[in-house]
Design a protein around this motif. Structure first.
Motif, PDB file in Angstrom:
ATOM      1  N   GLN A  61       2.711   6.082  -4.178  1.00 10.96           N
ATOM      2  CA  GLN A  61       2.362   4.635  -4.297  1.00 10.96           C
ATOM      3  C   GLN A  61       1.025   4.017  -3.611  1.00 10.96           C
ATOM      4  OE1 GLN A  61       3.615   2.508  -6.817  1.00 10.96           O
ATOM      5  NE2 GLN A  61       4.421   4.559  -7.363  1.00 10.96           N
ATOM      6  N   SER A  62       0.485   5.011  -2.854  1.00  9.53           N
ATOM      7  CA  SER A  62      -0.525   4.937  -1.774  1.00  9.53           C
ATOM      8  C   SER A  62      -1.597   5.788  -1.799  1.00  9.53           C
ATOM      9  CB  SER A  62       0.057   4.743  -0.584  1.00  9.53           C
ATOM     10  OG  SER A  62      -0.763   4.164   0.470  1.00  9.53           O
ATOM     11  N   ASP A  63      -1.906   6.566  -2.532  1.00 12.51           N
ATOM     12  CA  ASP A  63      -2.947   7.631  -2.580  1.00 12.51           C
ATOM     13  C   ASP A  63      -4.287   7.125  -3.233  1.00 12.51           C
ATOM     14  OD1 ASP A  63      -2.232   8.232  -5.103  1.00 12.51           O
ATOM     15  OD2 ASP A  63      -2.071  10.158  -4.641  1.00 12.51           O
ATOM     16  N   LEU A  64      -5.384   7.871  -3.051  1.00 16.21           N
ATOM     17  CA  LEU A  64      -6.379   7.451  -3.341  1.00 16.21           C
ATOM     18  C   LEU A  64      -7.637   8.600  -3.515  1.00 16.21           C
ATOM     19  CD1 LEU A  64      -8.030   4.616  -4.042  1.00 16.21           C
ATOM     20  CD2 LEU A  64      -8.794   4.771  -1.761  1.00 16.21           C
ATOM     21  N   PHE A  65      -8.204   8.817  -4.581  1.00 11.07           N
ATOM     22  CA  PHE A  65      -9.359   9.607  -4.800  1.00 11.07           C
ATOM     23  C   PHE A  65     -10.635   8.790  -4.762  1.00 11.07           C
ATOM     24  CE2 PHE A  65      -5.942  12.439  -6.196  1.00 11.07           C
ATOM     25  CZ  PHE A  65      -6.269  13.651  -6.007  1.00 11.07           C
ATOM     26  N   ASN A  66     -11.531   9.310  -4.019  1.00 11.35           N
ATOM     27  CA  ASN A  66     -13.003   8.773  -4.261  1.00 11.35           C
ATOM     28  C   ASN A  66     -14.081   9.966  -4.297  1.00 11.35           C
ATOM     29  OD1 ASN A  66     -12.528   5.985  -3.583  1.00 11.35           O
ATOM     30  ND2 ASN A  66     -11.994   6.386  -1.541  1.00 11.35           N
ATOM     31  N   PHE A 118     -30.850   8.701  -7.183  1.00 12.73           N
ATOM     32  CA  PHE A 118     -29.644   8.255  -7.808  1.00 12.73           C
ATOM     33  C   PHE A 118     -28.405   8.411  -6.884  1.00 12.73           C
ATOM     34  CE2 PHE A 118     -25.955   8.403 -11.269  1.00 12.73           C
ATOM     35  CZ  PHE A 118     -25.877   7.045 -11.242  1.00 12.73           C
ATOM     36  N   GLU A 119     -27.583   7.398  -6.337  1.00  8.83           N
ATOM     37  CA  GLU A 119     -26.644   7.690  -5.391  1.00  8.83           C
ATOM     38  C   GLU A 119     -25.694   6.698  -5.549  1.00  8.83           C
ATOM     39  OE1 GLU A 119     -28.214   7.361  -1.403  1.00  8.83           O
ATOM     40  OE2 GLU A 119     -29.730   5.696  -2.151  1.00  8.83           O
ATOM     41  N   GLY A 120     -24.460   6.819  -5.028  1.00 11.95           N
ATOM     42  CA  GLY A 120     -23.249   5.981  -5.403  1.00 11.95           C
ATOM     43  C   GLY A 120     -22.078   6.524  -5.033  1.00 11.95           C
ATOM     44  N   ASN A 121     -21.077   5.454  -5.200  1.00 18.72           N
ATOM     45  CA  ASN A 121     -19.525   5.781  -5.006  1.00 18.72           C
ATOM     46  C   ASN A 121     -18.569   5.444  -6.009  1.00 18.72           C
ATOM     47  OD1 ASN A 121     -19.412   7.014  -2.025  1.00 18.72           O
ATOM     48  ND2 ASN A 121     -20.482   4.896  -1.533  1.00 18.72           N
ATOM     49  N   ALA A 122     -17.498   6.197  -6.282  1.00 16.67           N
ATOM     50  CA  ALA A 122     -16.593   5.645  -7.236  1.00 16.67           C
ATOM     51  C   ALA A 122     -15.254   6.017  -6.852  1.00 16.67           C
ATOM     52  CB  ALA A 122     -17.049   6.413  -8.602  1.00 16.67           C
ATOM     53  N   MET A 123     -14.332   4.966  -6.998  1.00 15.59           N
ATOM     54  CA  MET A 123     -12.840   5.111  -6.663  1.00 15.59           C
ATOM     55  C   MET A 123     -12.519   5.862  -7.973  1.00 15.59           C
ATOM     56  SD  MET A 123      -9.573   4.387  -6.989  1.00 15.59           S
ATOM     57  CE  MET A 123      -9.631   2.843  -8.070  1.00 15.59           C
ATOM     58  N   LEU A 124     -12.115   7.101  -8.072  1.00 15.95           N
ATOM     59  CA  LEU A 124     -11.820   7.838  -9.205  1.00 15.95           C
ATOM     60  C   LEU A 124     -10.197   7.731  -9.707  1.00 15.95           C
ATOM     61  CD1 LEU A 124     -13.359  11.300  -8.696  1.00 15.95           C
ATOM     62  CD2 LEU A 124     -14.309   9.436  -9.901  1.00 15.95           C
ATOM     63  N   ALA A 125      -9.416   7.542  -8.699  1.00 19.07           N
ATOM     64  CA  ALA A 125      -7.981   7.386  -9.227  1.00 19.07           C
ATOM     65  C   ALA A 125      -7.184   6.829  -8.045  1.00 19.07           C
ATOM     66  CB  ALA A 125      -7.284   8.728 -10.117  1.00 19.07           C
ATOM     67  N   GLU A 126      -6.081   6.294  -8.324  1.00 24.00           N
ATOM     68  CA  GLU A 126      -5.041   5.647  -7.363  1.00 24.00           C
ATOM     69  C   GLU A 126      -3.656   5.987  -7.659  1.00 24.00           C
ATOM     70  OE1 GLU A 126      -6.159   1.106  -8.231  1.00 24.00           O
ATOM     71  OE2 GLU A 126      -5.382   1.628  -6.426  1.00 24.00           O
ATOM     72  N   LEU A 167     -16.754   0.851  -8.210  1.00 27.38           N
ATOM     73  CA  LEU A 167     -18.011   1.778  -8.611  1.00 27.38           C
ATOM     74  C   LEU A 167     -18.880   0.996  -8.244  1.00 27.38           C
ATOM     75  CD1 LEU A 167     -19.425   3.788 -10.197  1.00 27.38           C
ATOM     76  CD2 LEU A 167     -19.504   2.510 -12.065  1.00 27.38           C
ATOM     77  N   THR A 168     -20.006   1.646  -7.020  1.00 29.18           N
ATOM     78  CA  THR A 168     -21.143   1.129  -6.532  1.00 29.18           C
ATOM     79  C   THR A 168     -22.223   2.419  -6.665  1.00 29.18           C
ATOM     80  OG1 THR A 168     -20.801   2.027  -4.340  1.00 29.18           O
ATOM     81  CG2 THR A 168     -19.877  -0.297  -4.711  1.00 29.18           C
ATOM     82  N   TYR A 169     -23.554   1.939  -7.043  1.00 31.16           N
ATOM     83  CA  TYR A 169     -24.630   2.775  -7.239  1.00 31.16           C
ATOM     84  C   TYR A 169     -25.834   2.245  -7.447  1.00 31.16           C
ATOM     85  CZ  TYR A 169     -23.887   0.536 -11.889  1.00 31.16           C
ATOM     86  OH  TYR A 169     -24.146  -0.529 -12.895  1.00 31.16           O
ATOM     87  N   SER A 170     -26.901   3.105  -6.876  1.00 30.77           N
ATOM     88  CA  SER A 170     -28.185   2.707  -7.189  1.00 30.77           C
ATOM     89  C   SER A 170     -29.167   3.719  -7.627  1.00 30.77           C
ATOM     90  CB  SER A 170     -28.744   2.178  -5.593  1.00 30.77           C
ATOM     91  OG  SER A 170     -28.850   3.256  -4.803  1.00 30.77           O
TER      92      SER A 170
END
Length: 782
Positions: A620-625, A607-615, A557-560
């Protein structure tokens, strides 16, 4: 590892991670790549002229790497505004390649010679002095950074609203080849090829070429030409030479030729002058513009030499020498009708020589830059205005009000910006720039009968010279910046910044000296009164910003968040008004009137940012952002003095500045095997929102754009190792129609009728953003 190899490795790492606002994915070598390789790493930018983790920069900065821009199908620089809060980047009215840019309510819409942008556009640290040819196509790009707020202590000139940095790819020590081909709706055909090769251990060369074609979104039903088509060819060459382990030279050159048809407007009202009564066309991209005395054409080219010498572990010297030139011709048919009324063939020619010398210091606690900047530039504009007339001029064929404006700029500045770490957590930054601007101007305005002038293939008869002005003025300014930041942890930063922005004064190249008022009412218009009428002063902004940047869960999680307040003074407000030279009640020419009419208060939040929602959701190797950006701005005129000396601030708004901007980007990355080829599937969905906005300072119910939402989506499948890629991108999937620019030369009467203020037919025309498009592409990397 030598210094160059180390630097290339660092830049490559930054490019793979440079996605603070939008989900991106690092390249993976095989299906068993770890999740960490596809998560967000430390974001590295050069907003303060040195490589820094984005969290450490006490500024509002958005950054997007080339891989991400490719995945989102971004075609040119204007699309960056979809994902950057409080930013407007649009193609200027009646052009294909001139840029209109606003950040936090500060910018400049008029592209003629006397006006310069309030948002600085930079290509590899070279400032583009004029907006012509600044709609940059996105290819072979390493990253784009958007810096919001005044940047004068660090960047060139006139960055009063902010800066957009377009950074091309550095050259590799290994041979590279990248090729991309695309086909799409509206006959889209694109080919981009780039590559580089080391010719020795110390010398590398690179090149990129692009051919970008598309049929029109609409048709000119008078000439039969496509309207809103694209026909662009572009090439870049570069070379890097490690003269010694501590001294490097980089050579870069580029050329772009745009042969797209003239982009003509869509009338919003029927014509207002008998005997013809053309109705409004059904398709917003269609036009009836009949002006064809010149074709649309634009060329731009430039080159730069960047020298960098590492004097010691703490001191580096850098020099950037650059030259740029562009020339464009356009038939601008203001009324968008076949009648010769308010027909304006125009030519713009610009050249600039810039020199910037920097000394960079990097120590244990002190880091910063001092430098000297010099610019010698010239911008000229010539255009005819063919007007329909009534009264005693009705029998005169082709009344033509021609304008030739030439503005020269010689400016130099001294700047410095340093950050000192008082402790490991607390830092203070101080910066300042002293600038001297010398502006010289020639404005020649003549009235002809008999059609267009010799510039555009005619041979008319001169009947009057209404302006023959030569003048010069010098402006100087001292702009400071101070910032304090505190890092409670290594992954968070609280900061407060004050900065001042400055944009130089100039002369209105469309001004008509014979229209200058008798300011002291003594019965005579003096030379001083003419000078005051033609010239306008610099504008300034005092900007205050507080913000917080953070990263948690190892970067998942990164944000500003930032709040800003700006006190905007002496705002340069350009405009054109009709002039009745023979007192017959009809305006038979026009004059430019530019005043420092305004003062405004602008505040807002971002307000802006990124979040890794789920993996590891389905395998075994997928990713939601998920990435987001939200911007709110409240911009109000405190004072707006019109051409008649009245304060009409309660009737004016800040143009090109929607109150709300927002975007949300959901992405999914998963292994996928196709025809026994292992690979990965990348899915991106982007929703962007822009609130209500006005094209001009005076609200207009026809031209002002109500809030709208755009939906884009993309699929990309990459083979193992990322060598081959196949993509499918759709933009504006709901096929929204939204206005990005327009012309207005009518008064809207209380009973709903229209009174033309210039010409006879009534000019109220609009230009639109792109409709729904779908593009299929294939790319190869070696």
């Amino acid at each position: 590892m030598n210094k160059h190899t180390s630097r290339v490795a660092l830049i490559a790492l930054a490019a793979s991670a440079l996605t603070p606002l939008t989900p991106a994915f690092a390249q993976v070598d095989d299906e068993t790549a770890t999740q960490a390789e596809r998560r967000f790493g430390a974001v590295v930018v050069t907003a303060q002229r040195r490589e820094q983790n984005l969290i450490d920069v006490p500024l509002s900065v958005s950054a997007f790497d080339g891989e991400l821009l490719s995945q989102l199908g971004v075609s040119d620089i204007t699309e960056v505004a979809k994902v950057a809060p409080n930013v407007t980047l649009e193609v200027s009215r009646g052009t294909n390649s001139t840029l209109t840019a606003f950040i936090r309510g500060v910018g400049q819409q008029d592209p003629v010679a006397g006006f310069e942008a309030g948002v600085g556009i930079y290509v590899d640290d070279v400032y583009l002095n004029r907006p012509q040819s600044a709609v940059l196509d996105v290819f072979d790009v390493e990253r784009i950074e958007v810096l919001r707020g005044p940047q004068g202590t660090l960047y060139g000139r006139n960055t009063i609203g902010g800066a957009v940095k377009y950074v091309t790819r550095s050259l590799s020590n290994e041979p590279t080849l990248n090729a991309r081909a695309a086909l799409g709706t509206y006959g889209q055909r694109e080919v981009v090829v780039s590559g580089s090769a080391p010719l020795s251990d110390t010398f590398r060369v690179g090149a990129a070429v692009a051919a970008l074609y598309r049929d029109g979104f609409g048709e000119n039903i008078i000439t039969g030409q496509d309207n809103y088509n694209k026909d662009v060819g572009s090439a870049r060459l570069s070379a890097e030479w490690d003269v010694t382990p501590d001294f490097q030279l980089r050579f870069a050159g580029d050329f772009t030729r745009d042969e797209s048809n003239a982009r003509q407007g869509h009338r919003l009202i029927p014509d207002q002058f008998p005997p013809f009564t053309y109705p409004v066309l059904d398709d917003e991209y269609d036009t009836r513009a009949g002006l064809n005395v010149v074709g649309q054409e634009s060329e731009a080219w430039g080159g730069s030499i960047t020298a960098e010498y590492v004097v010691s572990d703490t001191i580096t010297i850098k020099n950037i020498l650059a030259y740029r030139e562009d020339d464009s011709t356009s038939p601008i048919d203001f009324d968008s009708l076949p009648e010769a009324d308010l027909d304006v063939p125009a030519n713009y020619a610009n050249d600039q020589l810039s020199e910037e010398f920097q000394v960079l210091y990097s120590g244990d606690r002190l880091n910063g830059i001092v430098g000297v900047y010099y610019l010698d530039a010239n911008a000229s504009t010539v255009f005819d205005v063919l007007l329909g007339t009534t009264g005693d001029l009705l029998s005169l064929p082709g009344l033509n009000a021609q304008t030739f404006g030439d503005v020269g700029t010689k400016t130099w500045s001294i700047f410095g910006d340093f950050t000192y770490d008082l402790t490991d957590q607390l830092s203070i930054a101080l910066g300042a720039r002293y600038t001297e601007d010398e502006r010289s101007s020639q404005v020649l305005r003549r009235t002809y009968i008999g059609g267009f002038s010799e510039y555009f293939g005619g041979n008319p008869t001169l009947i009057a010279t209404t302006s023959d002005f030569n003048g010069s003025a010098t402006f100087d300014d001292f702009s400071p910046r101070v910032s304090i930041s505190y890092k409670p942890t290594d992954s968070s930063n609280i900061y407060a910044t004050y900065s001042q922005g400055f944009k130089g004064g100039s002369f209105d190249p469309r001004g008509q000296t014979s229209a200058a008022p008798d300011l002291d009412l003594d019965g005579t218009v003096t030379a001083d009164e003419v000078f005051e009428f033609m010239q306008f002063d610099p504008e300034e902004v005092d900007s205050y910003e507080i913000g917080y940047k953070g990263s948690q869960n190892g970067g998942d999680l990164t944000y500003s968040i930032a709040g800003f307040y700006s006190d905007y003074k002496d705002i340069q407000v350009p405009g054109s008004i009709g002039v009745d030279t023979d007192n017959d009640g009809v305006n038979d020419t026009f004059t430019g009137v530019t005043t420092n009419a305004g003062a405004a208060t602008i505040w807002g939040v971002e307000f802006e940012g990124n979040a890794m929602l789920a993996e590891q959701v389905f395998n075994q190797s997928d990713l939601f952002n998920f990435g987001w950006s939200i911007g709110y701005v409240d911009a109000q005129y405190d004072e707006y003095v019109d051409a008649f000396g009245n304060d009409v601030s309660d009737q004016r708004v800040i143009q090109n500045t929607p109150d709300w901007t927002a975007s949300g980007r959901l992405s999914y990355d998963t292994p996928l095997t196709i025809l026994e080829n292992n690979g990965r599937l990348l899915v991106n969905t982007l929703i962007s929102y822009r609130g209500d906005s006005s094209q001009f300072e005076a609200p207009n119910p026809f031209l002002d754009q109500e809030a709208f939402t755009l939906i884009d989506a993309g699929l990309r499948w990459e083979t193992e190792g990322g060598r081959w890629g196949f993509s499918l991108n759709g933009k504006n999937l709901t096929d929204e129609r939204y206005i990005v620019a327009g012309y207005n030369f009518v008064t809207i009467n209380p009973n709903g009728t229209f009174t033309p203020t210039l010409g006879l037919e009534g000019t109220l025309t609009a230009f639109y953003g792109d409709p729904r498009t779908v593009t299929m592409g294939v790319d190869y990397k070696f």
